[in-house]
Enzyme design. Structure first.
Site, PDB file in Angstrom:
ATOM      1  N   LYS A 243     -12.711 -45.641  -4.930  1.00 47.57           N
ATOM      2  CA  LYS A 243     -13.530 -44.433  -5.085  1.00 47.57           C
ATOM      3  C   LYS A 243     -13.376 -43.859  -6.490  1.00 47.57           C
ATOM      4  CE  LYS A 243     -14.446 -39.819  -3.249  1.00 47.57           C
ATOM      5  NZ  LYS A 243     -14.269 -38.874  -2.108  1.00 47.57           N
TER       6      LYS A 243
ATOM      7  N   HIS B 185     -35.674 -82.608   8.878  1.00 48.62           N
ATOM      8  CA  HIS B 185     -36.196 -81.265   9.130  1.00 48.62           C
ATOM      9  C   HIS B 185     -35.622 -80.665  10.414  1.00 48.62           C
ATOM     10  CE1 HIS B 185     -38.776 -81.451   5.685  1.00 48.62           C
ATOM     11  NE2 HIS B 185     -39.353 -82.558   6.105  1.00 48.62           N
TER      12      HIS B 185
END
Length: 521
Positions: free
Chosen positions: A139, A275
């Site tokens: 922070k 695929h």
């Protein structure tokens, strides 16, 4: 000020990799070292001067180390805004010294869970003070640097930090605590409380390589890993050779590995995927034999495909595979001869997985849709109890072929039809809008394969056919009869089951119901 000198550093790590070298470098720049417990001992053993955290707080570490850094003298030193006069006055009034660098990595919660520890040990490995310091330092990154990963020690080893680096480290720090809390929340919900679908489902992922593009060149993509210390899959595979993997490579390789893992303990087995659908699967006396049989099922689709094997790759199989263009080969391992053969194929990717994943593993699958996620358990149903529903029961070989075809159908996009005979797929119909067309396409593929191979008849003659869901009408089953199938395996459950069974009896088929559906979209 953007560049800030480090005058005091607080070091408290579980993973002590590189910490002594970092501390020695910081000390060389005149940095005061403050540390806790085992970290302080490691630094002193290396001959470094270290202040105990208790000197800073005025309190000893207590409650088996549960309370040591949760103190205003620590968090005040981390959170104070250095150019705010009121903050500076508070620090002076209460004797709080600034801390410019925090180096923390957290208790090994996930590793403790992964080793099967008892509940009390798991709870003790929930870090409290560490995440609190990480968040406080992050922070206040305008003034404080926070390091949570030994890979970032070089950013702070020079005795000062830049604002750009502190921002980067703060972002990583919050991602670290988010992932840590997510792992704890997941354990409490799914393991400790036994909830299949917790009210809140934290999903934390760690980015691996960014990919050249996604499914198409205009889409951006990256690969993220998940699963913790026990994960086994494509994400943990070792790439031995070949160019970088693409989005489609990874997707197809995952589909191939998922299917071949069903045969983890079976005879040598080869899966060929294109695929995300299998186009050929076979078992054999050797991997080379299994590959040839799988390849023969659909020689057109196999070009540029993904191959997965359930045994270590050997030279004979590598030579056979090298005969056509293949994108990726996935195997538990590969011998020196096989690797030497593939080395001549510079673009072919070889992925070694080690132990194959457990096909019965549990876990959740998630799919993003607009505005949310669909989450479900894995489809790990296997070896269902079969119910013979026709006048003729299947022969022993037909049952073997039925189960083989059923296993493959589980991994074929719906609507799925799979013909199989003697441990090899004969024809696969995938992803159609109705089951009749899937049955016809699979039969056509089998005939085409026979024509190309010069066989007198397609392998659908005398085959077993699997359907991933029930036949809603008899037409799909009759297409299988026309293709030469003699046995059928399907879930059953249609309102027209009687009609389908009557059609099977009229054709002399043996049919079994599984009571289990395998839709895959």
């Amino acid at each position: 000020m953007t560049d800030i000198p480090i005058r005091r550093a607080l070091l408290s790590v579980s993973d002590k990799t590189g910490i002594v070298d970092l501390a020695r470098g910081l000390a060389g720049h005149g940095v005061e070292l403050v540390s806790t417990g085992g970290t302080a001992k490691a630094l002193r053993d290396a001959g470094l001067d270290v202040r105990d955290i208790s000197e800073l707080t005025g309190f000893p570490e207590m409650m088996d180390g549960r309370v040591k850094t949760l103190h205003p003298n620590v968090h005040g030193g981390l959170l104070a805004v250095r150019d705010d006069a009121a903050h500076v006055a508070s620090m002076e009034e209460h004797g709080i010294g600034a801390i410019d660098l925090v180096v923390v990595n957290l208790y090994p919660f996930e590793a403790t869970v992964a080793k099967g520890a008892e509940r009390d040990e798991v709870i003790e490995n929930i870090d409290i003070g560490g995440p609190s310091m990480v968040r406080s330092a992050a922070k206040n990154h305008a003034f404080v640097a926070i390091v949570t990963d030994p890979a970032d020690y070089a950013l702070v080893s020079g005795g000062s930090t830049t604002l750009a680096d502190r921002r980067k480290l703060a972002a990583k720090a919050y991602a670290t605590t988010a992932a840590y809390d997510g792992a704890i929340a997941t354990w409490f919900g799914t393991i400790d409380q036994g909830e299949a679908f917790p009210e809140t489902l934290p999903i934390t992922l760690k980015r691996g390589p960014e990919l050249r593009y996604g499914e198409n060149p205009h889409q951006s993509a990256a690969f993220y890993t998940a699963g913790g210390a026990t994960a086994r899959g494509i994400g943990q595979a070792r790439q031995v050779q070949g160019k970088a993997l693409s989005y489609n490579n990874l997707n197809d390789a995952d589909a191939a590995l998922d299917l071949v893992s069903e045969f983890r303990d079976a005879a040598p087995t080869c899966v060929i995927v294109k695929h995300a659908n299998p186009c050929g699967v076979a078992t054999g006396a050797s991997l080379a034999e299994a590959y040839e049989a799988a390849f023969a099922c659909d020689t057109v689709s196999a070009f540029g495909g993904i191959i997965a094997l359930n045994r270590p790759l050997d030279g004979a199989t590598a030579r056979a595979i090298a005969g056509i263009f293949t994108e990726v080969v996935v195997a538990p391992d590969a011998d020196e001869e096989a690797q030497a053969i593939f080395a001549a194929k510079k673009n072919l990717r070889l992925l070694l997985t080690g132990e194959l994943p457990d096909p019965a593993r549990t876990g959740l699958l998630a799919k993003a849709i607009t505005g949310g996620w669909l989450v479900q358990t894995r489809d790990n149903a296997s070896n269902p109890e079969l119910k013979v529903v026709t006048k003729r029961a299947p022969t022993e070989q037909e049952l073997i072929d039925c189960r083989f075809a059923w296993t493959i159908a589980k991994h074929v996009k719906s609507n799925a039809i799979v013909y199989a005979k003697d441990g090899s797929t004969a024809g696969i119909g995938a992803g159609q809008m109705n089951r009749l067309e899937s049955a016809r396409i699979a039969a056509w593929k089998a005939k085409d394969a026979a024509d190309k191979a010069g066989w007198p008849t397609p392998r659908t003659i005398g085959s077993a056919v699997a359907s991933d869901a029930f036949f809603p009408f008899a037409d799909g089953l009759l297409a299988a009869v026309e293709a030469g199938a003699t046995a059928v395996i399907q879930p059953g459950g249609s309102i027209r089951d009687d009609e389908v069974i009557a059609a099977a009896d009229a054709a002399g088929l043996a049919m079994v119901f599984t009571g289990v559906r395998h839709f895959r979209h």
